[in-house]
Motif scaffolding. Structure first.
Motif, PDB file in Angstrom:
ATOM      1  N   TYR A 299      -7.695 -43.857 -28.585  1.00 60.27           N
ATOM      2  CA  TYR A 299      -6.688 -44.559 -27.783  1.00 60.27           C
ATOM      3  C   TYR A 299      -7.355 -45.255 -26.605  1.00 60.27           C
ATOM      4  O   TYR A 299      -7.029 -46.378 -26.261  1.00 60.27           O
ATOM      5  N   HIS A 300      -8.318 -44.540 -25.992  1.00 58.70           N
ATOM      6  CA  HIS A 300      -9.088 -45.098 -24.879  1.00 58.70           C
ATOM      7  C   HIS A 300     -10.347 -44.248 -24.715  1.00 58.70           C
ATOM      8  O   HIS A 300     -10.364 -43.066 -25.057  1.00 58.70           O
ATOM      9  N   ALA A 301     -11.383 -44.866 -24.170  1.00 60.83           N
ATOM     10  CA  ALA A 301     -12.658 -44.149 -23.996  1.00 60.83           C
ATOM     11  C   ALA A 301     -12.523 -42.952 -23.064  1.00 60.83           C
ATOM     12  O   ALA A 301     -13.295 -41.983 -23.163  1.00 60.83           O
ATOM     13  N   ASN A 302     -11.543 -42.984 -22.144  1.00 65.04           N
ATOM     14  CA  ASN A 302     -11.375 -41.880 -21.194  1.00 65.04           C
ATOM     15  C   ASN A 302     -10.642 -40.678 -21.786  1.00 65.04           C
ATOM     16  O   ASN A 302     -10.650 -39.595 -21.199  1.00 65.04           O
ATOM     17  N   VAL A 303      -9.977 -40.844 -22.925  1.00 56.27           N
ATOM     18  CA  VAL A 303      -9.283 -39.722 -23.564  1.00 56.27           C
ATOM     19  C   VAL A 303     -10.324 -38.763 -24.134  1.00 56.27           C
ATOM     20  O   VAL A 303     -11.184 -39.157 -24.911  1.00 56.27           O
ATOM     21  N   LYS A 304     -10.248 -37.500 -23.738  1.00 53.59           N
ATOM     22  CA  LYS A 304     -11.250 -36.517 -24.143  1.00 53.59           C
ATOM     23  C   LYS A 304     -10.621 -35.401 -24.969  1.00 53.59           C
ATOM     24  O   LYS A 304      -9.555 -34.878 -24.628  1.00 53.59           O
TER      25      LYS A 304
END
Length: 336
Positions: A299-304
């Motif tokens: 979804y986004h690079a910041n989603v971990k």
């Protein structure tokens, strides 16, 4: 104030160790890098629990940055909680400013004073705690105050930092269930605080705090209203639409900072099944497929994803007593 904040750090460090098996902080470099570039930082966290106030301030201070002045609901201004929070940087505001221009003006001036004198700020743009875990529509009042202050005096750059907060288990889960079932919300008080002592004996898994992509306010205004610097002495006509756009941006960045926790993966799998139960082999296959999907199409690079190991994920859910296992010769079954 420093001595009180230092005491606050020690007390909260012990509290986190008692309540949680760990506090996971994602992207901790974001506020540190902004502070090094001399930005005034406005933290805008999601709101899931009363612990959010403490968790944000503790994490920021523990990272070596000044503890933010936090806008807290006036419902928390009771002894001894109000006394303690006020001395660690909190200021209390009413739920609604509607119809009270003097009160609005006073809060606006206080916010402007903090921003123009180098104090970091934190407030919860949802306006209240989410009882379901789903994000609430953002209130725009406090964001408007930040924008108006910056338009009046843009010498000090401002960075708005979205902060996603999550828990394996929320401390207030039982009271939330009562409220969602139609029960009245209990007013916060010293007696309620004393009654919460029994909650300290329970296990809540981990807490998660993830910093999202910051919004540099000058860049945002340059993109949406290129002549914004010419309106420094008045309330511009474009303010409302700009603040609405800003709130959408904040909401988007909050979603992009989300963490995928072990318990959320297990919950997704079991609640999506017909009987809210799955053989362990199917549960493992489902969870591993979800993790792979996030890796291939993030979804986004910041989603971990906080854990990739199925054994650890299953153990976490069992420790929280969120699931049960039915042992069978053909293979164990996990169910809610």
């Amino acid at each position: 104030i420093y001595s009180m904040v230092r005491t606050f750090e020690i007390v909260l460090g012990k509290l986190w160790n008692r309540l949680f098996s760990g506090v996971e902080v994602v992207n901790p470099e974001i506020p540190s890098e902004l502070a090094a570039q001399d930005y005034e930082i406005v933290f805008v966290p999601t709101h899931r629990s009363h612990l959010d106030y403490l968790l944000v301030n503790y994490t920021v201070f523990h990272s070596g940055l000044p503890s933010p002045h936090t806008a807290a609901g006036i419902n928390l201004n009771f002894f001894p909680m109000g006394w303690f929070l006020r001395r660690t940087g909190a200021f209390f505001i009413r739920r609604s400013f509607r119809g009270n221009r003097i009160y609005t003006a006073v809060v606006e001036e206080y916010m402007a004073y903090l921003l123009t004198h180098g104090y970091p700020i934190s407030f919860f743009p949802e306006g209240g705690r989410s009882r379901t875990g789903r994000p609430l529509p953002l209130k725009t009042g406090m964001l408007a105050m930040v924008v108006k202050s910056f338009v009046r005096n843009y010498e000090r750059p401002i960075a708005i930092v979205p902060v996603y907060i999550g828990y394996d288990k929320v401390m207030e889960v039982k009271s939330y269930l009562k409220e969602l079932s139609g029960g009245a919300k209990k007013k916060e008080s010293m007696f309620q605080l004393l009654g919460a002592r029994k909650l300290l004996k329970m296990y809540y898994g981990k807490a998660y705090l993830s910093y999202g992509e910051p919004i540099i306010l000058s860049r945002f205004l340059d993109a949406t209203q290129p002549d914004w610097k010419t309106f420094a002495d008045s309330k511009p006509e474009w303010l409302s639409s700009a603040v609405n756009d800003l709130s959408q941006q904040v909401s988007k960045h909050l979603n992009e900072a989300a963490v995928i926790t072990p318990i959320s993966l297990v919950g997704l799998a079991l609640l999506a099944s017909n009987h809210k139960a799955l053989p362990l082999e199917e549960l493992q296959a489902f969870i591993e497929k979800m993790i792979e999907l996030n890796t291939r199409l993030p979804y986004h690079a910041n989603v971990k994803v906080m854990s990739h190991n199925f054994a650890e994920i299953l153990e976490s859910a069992q420790k929280l007593k969120a699931i049960s296992l039915y042992q069978h010769a053909a293979g164990d079954v996990a169910f809610v």
